[in-house]
Design an enzyme around this catalytic site. Structure first.
Site, PDB file in Angstrom:
ATOM      1  N   HIS A  34       0.817  -1.209   0.000  1.00 24.78           N
ATOM      2  CA  HIS A  34       0.000   0.000   0.000  1.00 24.78           C
ATOM      3  C   HIS A  34       0.854   1.263   0.000  1.00 24.78           C
ATOM      4  O   HIS A  34       0.504   2.254   0.623  1.00 24.78           O
ATOM      5  CB  HIS A  34      -0.956   0.017   1.209  1.00 24.78           C
ATOM      6  CG  HIS A  34      -2.204  -0.778   0.954  1.00 24.78           C
ATOM      7  ND1 HIS A  34      -3.244  -0.301   0.209  1.00 24.78           N
ATOM      8  CD2 HIS A  34      -2.560  -2.032   1.328  1.00 24.78           C
ATOM      9  CE1 HIS A  34      -4.197  -1.216   0.142  1.00 24.78           C
ATOM     10  NE2 HIS A  34      -3.808  -2.280   0.804  1.00 24.78           N
ATOM     11  N   ILE A  35       1.985   1.207  -0.696  1.00 19.37           N
ATOM     12  CA  ILE A  35       2.752   2.462  -0.829  1.00 19.37           C
ATOM     13  C   ILE A  35       3.092   2.756  -2.293  1.00 19.37           C
ATOM     14  O   ILE A  35       3.711   3.769  -2.583  1.00 19.37           O
ATOM     15  CB  ILE A  35       4.029   2.502   0.049  1.00 19.37           C
ATOM     16  CG1 ILE A  35       4.967   1.337  -0.235  1.00 19.37           C
ATOM     17  CG2 ILE A  35       3.671   2.543   1.530  1.00 19.37           C
ATOM     18  CD1 ILE A  35       6.316   1.489   0.452  1.00 19.37           C
ATOM     19  N   SER A 126      -3.374 -10.939  -7.962  1.00 28.38           N
ATOM     20  CA  SER A 126      -3.397 -10.075  -9.155  1.00 28.38           C
ATOM     21  C   SER A 126      -3.922 -10.709 -10.420  1.00 28.38           C
ATOM     22  O   SER A 126      -3.346 -10.527 -11.497  1.00 28.38           O
ATOM     23  CB  SER A 126      -1.991  -9.544  -9.444  1.00 28.38           C
ATOM     24  OG  SER A 126      -1.758  -8.451  -8.674  1.00 28.38           O
ATOM     25  N   SER A 127      -5.020 -11.441 -10.299  1.00 26.19           N
ATOM     26  CA  SER A 127      -5.569 -12.001 -11.530  1.00 26.19           C
ATOM     27  C   SER A 127      -6.054 -10.895 -12.472  1.00 26.19           C
ATOM     28  O   SER A 127      -5.965 -11.042 -13.689  1.00 26.19           O
ATOM     29  CB  SER A 127      -6.688 -12.994 -11.225  1.00 26.19           C
ATOM     30  OG  SER A 127      -7.607 -12.407 -10.357  1.00 26.19           O
ATOM     31  N   ASP A 173       1.145  -4.032  -9.480  1.00 19.59           N
ATOM     32  CA  ASP A 173       0.705  -5.328 -10.016  1.00 19.59           C
ATOM     33  C   ASP A 173       0.981  -5.425 -11.513  1.00 19.59           C
ATOM     34  O   ASP A 173       1.545  -6.414 -11.990  1.00 19.59           O
ATOM     35  CB  ASP A 173      -0.794  -5.524  -9.766  1.00 19.59           C
ATOM     36  CG  ASP A 173      -1.120  -5.497  -8.290  1.00 19.59           C
ATOM     37  OD1 ASP A 173      -0.180  -5.539  -7.480  1.00 19.59           O
ATOM     38  OD2 ASP A 173      -2.314  -5.415  -7.947  1.00 19.59           O
ATOM     39  N   TYR A 223     -10.074   0.195  -0.516  1.00 22.87           N
ATOM     40  CA  TYR A 223      -8.820   0.533  -1.194  1.00 22.87           C
ATOM     41  C   TYR A 223      -8.838   2.004  -1.608  1.00 22.87           C
ATOM     42  O   TYR A 223      -7.917   2.770  -1.308  1.00 22.87           O
ATOM     43  CB  TYR A 223      -8.643  -0.370  -2.424  1.00 22.87           C
ATOM     44  CG  TYR A 223      -7.306  -0.212  -3.080  1.00 22.87           C
ATOM     45  CD1 TYR A 223      -6.242  -1.045  -2.750  1.00 22.87           C
ATOM     46  CD2 TYR A 223      -7.073   0.810  -4.004  1.00 22.87           C
ATOM     47  CE1 TYR A 223      -5.004  -0.871  -3.335  1.00 22.87           C
ATOM     48  CE2 TYR A 223      -5.839   0.997  -4.584  1.00 22.87           C
ATOM     49  CZ  TYR A 223      -4.810   0.148  -4.257  1.00 22.87           C
ATOM     50  OH  TYR A 223      -3.580   0.321  -4.818  1.00 22.87           O
TER      51      TYR A 223
HETATM   52  C1  GLA Z   1      -3.372  -3.945  -4.910  1.00 21.46           C
HETATM   53  C2  GLA Z   1      -3.090  -2.825  -5.920  1.00 21.46           C
HETATM   54  C3  GLA Z   1      -1.613  -2.419  -5.932  1.00 21.46           C
HETATM   55  C4  GLA Z   1      -1.093  -2.165  -4.501  1.00 21.46           C
HETATM   56  C5  GLA Z   1      -1.502  -3.287  -3.558  1.00 21.46           C
HETATM   57  C6  GLA Z   1      -1.157  -2.977  -2.123  1.00 21.46           C
HETATM   58  O1  GLA Z   1      -2.768  -5.131  -5.300  1.00 21.46           O
HETATM   59  O2  GLA Z   1      -3.478  -3.213  -7.223  1.00 21.46           O
HETATM   60  O3  GLA Z   1      -1.420  -1.308  -6.759  1.00 21.46           O
HETATM   61  O4  GLA Z   1      -1.507  -0.914  -4.047  1.00 21.46           O
HETATM   62  O5  GLA Z   1      -2.892  -3.571  -3.624  1.00 21.46           O
HETATM   63  O6  GLA Z   1       0.213  -2.886  -1.964  1.00 21.46           O
END
Ligand code: GLA
Length: 387
Positions: A34-35, A126-127, A173, A223
């Protein structure tokens, strides 16, 4: 490897046209959570599980898409304006990519597309990025050969996720799915997009992915909420500072202390700033082969995501705390967006079976859900399987 071409022919039948096949991986993030959308450092790696895709051109202006994982078909008419449509479900991801490519002046031809995913569903590996990058890569490489600009491709896919899908994600991702490298993690600066590969040499331990089997809930709205909280924090700091900061990751803990009074915004910023430091230390520890130190930083990262960023929740916290009770578990933390999905653990190779059995039993006892485990291999970013 899955025989995606065979599956394609079973679905769309034989014809004179050639069937091209591709693979796009899922990803796991080792640390730096989350950065990415605050200009920070992240440390993800591409997996060897992901989404396969096969494509064959058609003679008309239709794009027909099927997934082996879900029944039904999504059909796009390239002569019409492409819009997001709830009923198209997963089909909105490839549709968004096609729309964006058309907007950028690409002449898209009609084709049949078949996808097959071996990523666990809703697990935060990350699908969606894998499907976006896969679609973009298929179209661009069939158009121009495999010399696709992978950084541009990740930016394009992130843009689609932000604007067409409506999730304000960062670039992590899409970048890791596009630029992953076998046996390496990617140390990525999300501000400059400067990146380095770091060999993922874990000594006598393995990276275990632990799926809570609790689907990510509320993740999209929460998010977006976290992202606006970070924007608010940056705004509050910049009101007071002569030298304006571009990203929250450039701020210091002193800035937070001096310029932010809201408790929630303070906590969010504290996570962002401390997590960015942990990534630097973790990459350094990995380069020096100090796996113990790496594990400790993972534990601190989870604590910060739990207490300050508040994106873990009952299921992720339970699986991580059960994992850490086992001697030989060097570190553990949630990975990805949080609110369910997967956590990771660094586990000594000599206790892998015992680790899985015990965590599985204890986690199920507490939550009533059976978790799943994958000892992951780190693979390459998106590629063409046949030429
Ligand atoms: C999801 C988002 C990414 C990232 C993560 C947390 O996977 O798609 O861009 O922010 O959360 O690190």
């Amino acid at each position: 490897m899955i025989e995606i071409e065979k599956l394609f022919l079973e679905n769309y039948g034989q014809s004179n046209g050639k069937v091209y096949s591709f693979f796009s991986p899922g990803r796991v993030n080792l640390i730096g959570e989350h950065i990415d959308y605050s200009g920070g450092l992240v440390f993800p790696a591409a997996l060897t599980i992901g989404i396969y895709g096969a494509a064959r051109y058609r003679d008309d202006n239709l794009i027909r898409m099927r997934s082996k994982n879900i029944s039904g078909e999504v059909i796009i008419n390239l002569e019409e304006t492409l819009e997001y449509n709830d009923e198209d479900n997963w089909g909105n991801y490839p549709k968004g990519i096609i729309k964006e490519l058309i907007n950028r002046g690409h002449k898209i031809k009609g084709m049949d597309l078949l996808f097959y995913s071996n990523l666990p569903d809703g697990a935060g590996l990350s699908s969606s990025a894998a499907l976006e990058v896969l679609t973009g890569y298929i179209i661009l490489s069939l158009e121009n050969g495999n010399n696709v600009d992978r950084i541009e491709l990740s930016k394009l896919c992130q843009n689609v996720e932000n604007k067409f899908i409506g999730v304000s994600c960062g670039i992590m991702d899409q970048f890791s799915v596009s630029l992953g490298k076998k046996d390496n993690a990617i140390l990525l600066d999300c501000n400059s997009l400067y990146y380095e590969y770091v060999p993922l040499d874990l000594g006598n331990s393995s990276l275990v992915i632990m799926n809570t089997n609790k689907r990510r809930e509320l993740s999209d709205s929460k998010y977006n909420e976290r992202r606006s909280e970070c924007e608010k924090a940056l705004e509050l700091i910049n009101i007071n500072k002569a030298n304006k900061l571009k990203n929250l990751c450039e701020a210091s803990l002193e800035d937070v202390e001096h310029f932010i009074s809201d408790t929630t915004i303070k906590k969010r910023s504290t996570h962002v700033i401390t997590e960015n430091k942990r990534v630097k230390m973790a990459a350094c520890a990995l380069r020096m082969g100090d796996i113990e130190r790496f594990g400790k930083l993972m534990i601190e990262s989870h604590k910060s995501l739990k207490e300050d960023y508040e994106v873990t929740g009952f299921y992720l916290d339970t699986i991580v705390s059960e994992a850490l009770k086992i001697k030989g578990c060097i570190g553990s933390r949630m990975t990805g967006a949080g609110f369910g999905g997967c956590a990771i653990a660094l586990v000594d190779n000599s206790i892998l079976d015992e680790f899985e059995n015990t965590v599985s039993k204890e986690y199920e006892k507490i939550t009533g859900i059976k978790p799943e485990f994958y000892v992951s291999s780190i693979g390459d970013g998106v590629f063409q399987i046949n030429h």
